[in-house]
Enzyme design. Structure first.
Site, short mmCIF file in Angstrom:
data_model
loop_
_atom_site.label_atom_id
_atom_site.label_comp_id
_atom_site.label_asym_id
_atom_site.label_seq_id
_atom_site.Cartn_x
_atom_site.Cartn_y
_atom_site.Cartn_z
N PRO A 2 0.83 -0.77 0.05
CG PRO A 2 -0.59 -1.93 1.97
CD PRO A 2 0.64 -2.55 0.73
CD GLU A 3 3.16 2.87 -4.19
OE1 GLU A 3 3.21 3.81 -4.82
OE2 GLU A 3 3.71 1.96 -4.77
#
Ligand SMILES: [Zn+2]
Length: 273
Positions: A2-3
């Site tokens: 996840p960014e």
């Protein structure tokens, strides 16, 4: 992994669902998920009875404000998911931390690879202190980005991914931003013209906003899920990431993949200079 767009999606969901609610019970079955605490009981005691006052984000970290001034920090790591559930819903595998709220709903931290973590702290921690500015908060104009880039000799992709330079960007969005800006991953920051910096700025902001509007990217492993267990949809709009050999959406040349330090970089040799 996840960014920024995925973490921002979870942040908004968390704020909508849990702000104002009080923690009734916290349970830890996976020691590693609360490894910052000497003992899991310390994590539990600092959380139970506290009310959620707000949910913030610093790069890829969720920063949940508690009513006594402490914060609950969550990092999803490689495969972490925060999932809302009813107390009677069957507990999924790898649910290492379960927080039950006074309203009855549960927040479950599910993390098969256990790189993610949660901790409660009263002040600035090493992880947060070392983070660079958040692009969506701190970058208001191309000049702000130009100021950050300065005369740096670093190559653009590792620089964008350096959490001390800018917080929140990883492998997916660095490739997408650089494609959209028409810049190669291995250009060095100091060689950019003013016009190229402006393009990089516009691509960075537009790509992140577009990805948030799509509730993030879920890759083939579908490990990223929002608070309700749903996948994001931005992967359908990826122009280069994980598209080796497929046609560039602009010029139809085959997308190229190169590997460095165990990471893949995807780009178009014609459109990115
Ligand atoms: Zn192209």
């Amino acid at each position: 992994v996840p960014e920024l767009p995925e973490v921002e999606t979870v942040r908004r969901d968390l704020a909508n669902e849990f702000a104002g609610q009080r923690v009734k019970r916290a349970e830890v079955s996976g020691r590693r998920s609360v490894r910052r605490h000497g003992h899991e009981q310390e994590f539990i005691e600092r959380l139970e009875g506290r009310r959620i006052d707000g949910v913030g984000r610093r790069g890829k970290y969720l920063v949940v404000a508690l009513d006594n001034g402490d914060v609950l920090v969550v990092h999803l790591g490689m495969s972490g998911q925060l999932l809302r559930a009813g107390a009677a819903d069957p507990l999924p595998k790898h649910a290492h931390v379960v927080i039950t709220f006074s309203g009855g709903a549960q927040l479950r931290f599910v993390d098969p690879r256990t790189f993610g973590q949660l901790f409660v702290t009263s002040g600035e921690t090493v992880e947060l202190a070392h983070l660079g500015p958040d692009p969506l908060v701190a970058l208001r104009s191309p000049d702000d980005l130009a100021g950050l880039l300065g005369r740096r000799r670093s190559r653009l992709k590792p620089l964008l991914m350096d959490q001390r330079f800018l917080a929140g960007i990883g492998n997916i969005y660095s490739d997408e931003v650089l494609f959209s800006a028409g810049l190669r991953h291995d250009r060095t920051a100091e060689t950019l013209s003013g016009e190229e910096v402006a393009r990089l700025y516009r691509s960075l902001i537009a790509t992140l906003h577009e990805a948030i509007a799509c509730r993030g990217s879920s890759l083939a492993d579908e490990q990223y899920r929002d608070l309700f267990g749903r996948i994001g949809s931005y992967q359908a709009l990826h122009r280069v990431y994980d598209r080796e050999g497929r046609p560039c959406p602009t010029c139809r040349a085959a997308i190229v993949r190169v590997k460095a330090n165990g990471r893949s970089t995807f780009y178009c040799e014609r459109c990115q200079v």
